[in-house]
Design an enzyme around this catalytic site. Sequence first.
Site, PDB file in Angstrom:
ATOM      1  N   HIS A   7      15.494  18.003 122.194  1.00  0.00           N
ATOM      2  CA  HIS A   7      14.112  18.076 122.699  1.00  0.00           C
ATOM      3  C   HIS A   7      13.134  17.641 121.605  1.00  0.00           C
ATOM      4  CE1 HIS A   7      10.534  20.728 123.931  1.00  0.00           C
ATOM      5  NE2 HIS A   7      10.617  19.769 124.831  1.00  0.00           N
ATOM      6  N   ARG A   8      12.457  16.515 121.835  1.00  0.00           N
ATOM      7  CA  ARG A   8      11.591  15.901 120.820  1.00  0.00           C
ATOM      8  C   ARG A   8      12.422  15.615 119.565  1.00  0.00           C
ATOM      9  NH1 ARG A   8       6.419  20.126 121.501  1.00  0.00           N
ATOM     10  NH2 ARG A   8       6.731  20.448 123.737  1.00  0.00           N
ATOM     11  N   GLU A  34      15.248  13.443 123.755  1.00  0.00           N
ATOM     12  CA  GLU A  34      14.092  13.411 124.661  1.00  0.00           C
ATOM     13  C   GLU A  34      12.860  13.144 123.823  1.00  0.00           C
ATOM     14  OE1 GLU A  34      10.662  15.598 126.772  1.00  0.00           O
ATOM     15  OE2 GLU A  34      11.452  15.856 124.747  1.00  0.00           O
ATOM     16  N   ASP A  36       8.302  12.073 124.153  1.00  0.00           N
ATOM     17  CA  ASP A  36       7.100  12.026 125.001  1.00  0.00           C
ATOM     18  C   ASP A  36       6.278  10.806 124.627  1.00  0.00           C
ATOM     19  OD1 ASP A  36       7.274  14.962 126.064  1.00  0.00           O
ATOM     20  OD2 ASP A  36       7.481  15.112 123.881  1.00  0.00           O
ATOM     21  N   HIS A  49       3.619  14.146 121.722  1.00  0.00           N
ATOM     22  CA  HIS A  49       3.605  15.051 122.874  1.00  0.00           C
ATOM     23  C   HIS A  49       2.205  15.260 123.460  1.00  0.00           C
ATOM     24  CE1 HIS A  49       3.554  18.946 124.983  1.00  0.00           C
ATOM     25  NE2 HIS A  49       4.800  18.641 125.330  1.00  0.00           N
ATOM     26  N   GLU A 101       9.860  10.678 128.400  1.00  0.00           N
ATOM     27  CA  GLU A 101       8.965  11.407 129.304  1.00  0.00           C
ATOM     28  C   GLU A 101       7.599  10.747 129.314  1.00  0.00           C
ATOM     29  OE1 GLU A 101       8.217  15.673 128.726  1.00  0.00           O
ATOM     30  OE2 GLU A 101       6.509  15.468 130.088  1.00  0.00           O
ATOM     31  N   LYS A 103       4.290  11.142 129.461  1.00  0.00           N
ATOM     32  CA  LYS A 103       3.419  12.320 129.301  1.00  0.00           C
ATOM     33  C   LYS A 103       1.968  11.958 129.584  1.00  0.00           C
ATOM     34  CE  LYS A 103       4.454  16.055 127.730  1.00  0.00           C
ATOM     35  NZ  LYS A 103       4.885  17.182 128.615  1.00  0.00           N
ATOM     36  N   ASP A 220      15.848  22.423 121.205  1.00  0.00           N
ATOM     37  CA  ASP A 220      15.279  22.087 119.889  1.00  0.00           C
ATOM     38  C   ASP A 220      16.358  22.119 118.808  1.00  0.00           C
ATOM     39  OD1 ASP A 220      12.852  22.195 121.251  1.00  0.00           O
ATOM     40  OD2 ASP A 220      12.391  24.249 120.584  1.00  0.00           O
TER      41      ASP A 220
END
Length: 228
Positions: A7-8, A34, A36, A49, A101, A103, A220
């Site tokens: 995640h990120r 992943e 954003d 993000h 993503e 965003k 994370d």
Amino acid sequence: MFLIIGHRGASGTEPENTLRSFRKAVDMGADGIELDVHTCATGEIVVIHDDTVDRTTNGSGKVSDLSLDRLRELDAGSGERIPLLTEVLDLIGGRVLVNIELKGDDTARGVGSVISSYLGRGYGPEDLLVSSFKPTELSDLISIRDDIRIGVLFEDHPEMYLDFSHQIGAYSVHPGKDLVTPSLVRRSVDIGCHVLAWSVNDREEADVLRSMGVNGIFTDHPQYWTRG
Ligand code: G3P
Ligand code: CA
């Protein structure tokens, strides 16, 4: 297969959404990363993000008001710069899944064009997954390219988002972890969607989701589940 998606990147230990974070997630053995994206003032697709740079950099202001040159002057943590989407795709090189993503508003067109230039250049359609909380962005992307895997993100109103996912032929649904129930998983399977839950940083929680039939998690801390 139970996918572990950073995640990120590996944001539990590295500055989120930076090349350093994505490199670390891959080194940790994540199956995917992943990230954003937003469109900046000069039109490039950048990886960040929030819609402002305030929280994650030493600058301030809205991403959509700042030029790429200005964004590149900022420190996104540990001396890292805000990356371009193209730089992340170059770094990953098709080795693991990249979940982009959408965003910001008006990101579908730019992302569609970046994807078009990478397909066949180290990436196949199975290496990319485009997600968003924003149905209009997803619909826009599909109108530009209908061969890209789509993930529908949601944190409420699961029935409504499952209907939308069915309607657009989504590849996956991405519910917040607390929304996952056996019936949500069953209904997702019925409409032909994989289930990827976010954000999961606890092993027991992951085991429960896996036993319900969830296909993967955003975390994370990819190293909790991998050799890293
Ligand atoms: O894609 C899963 C997750 O990243 C969605 O929430 O706020 O971290 O973008 P957020
Ligand atoms: Ca995200």
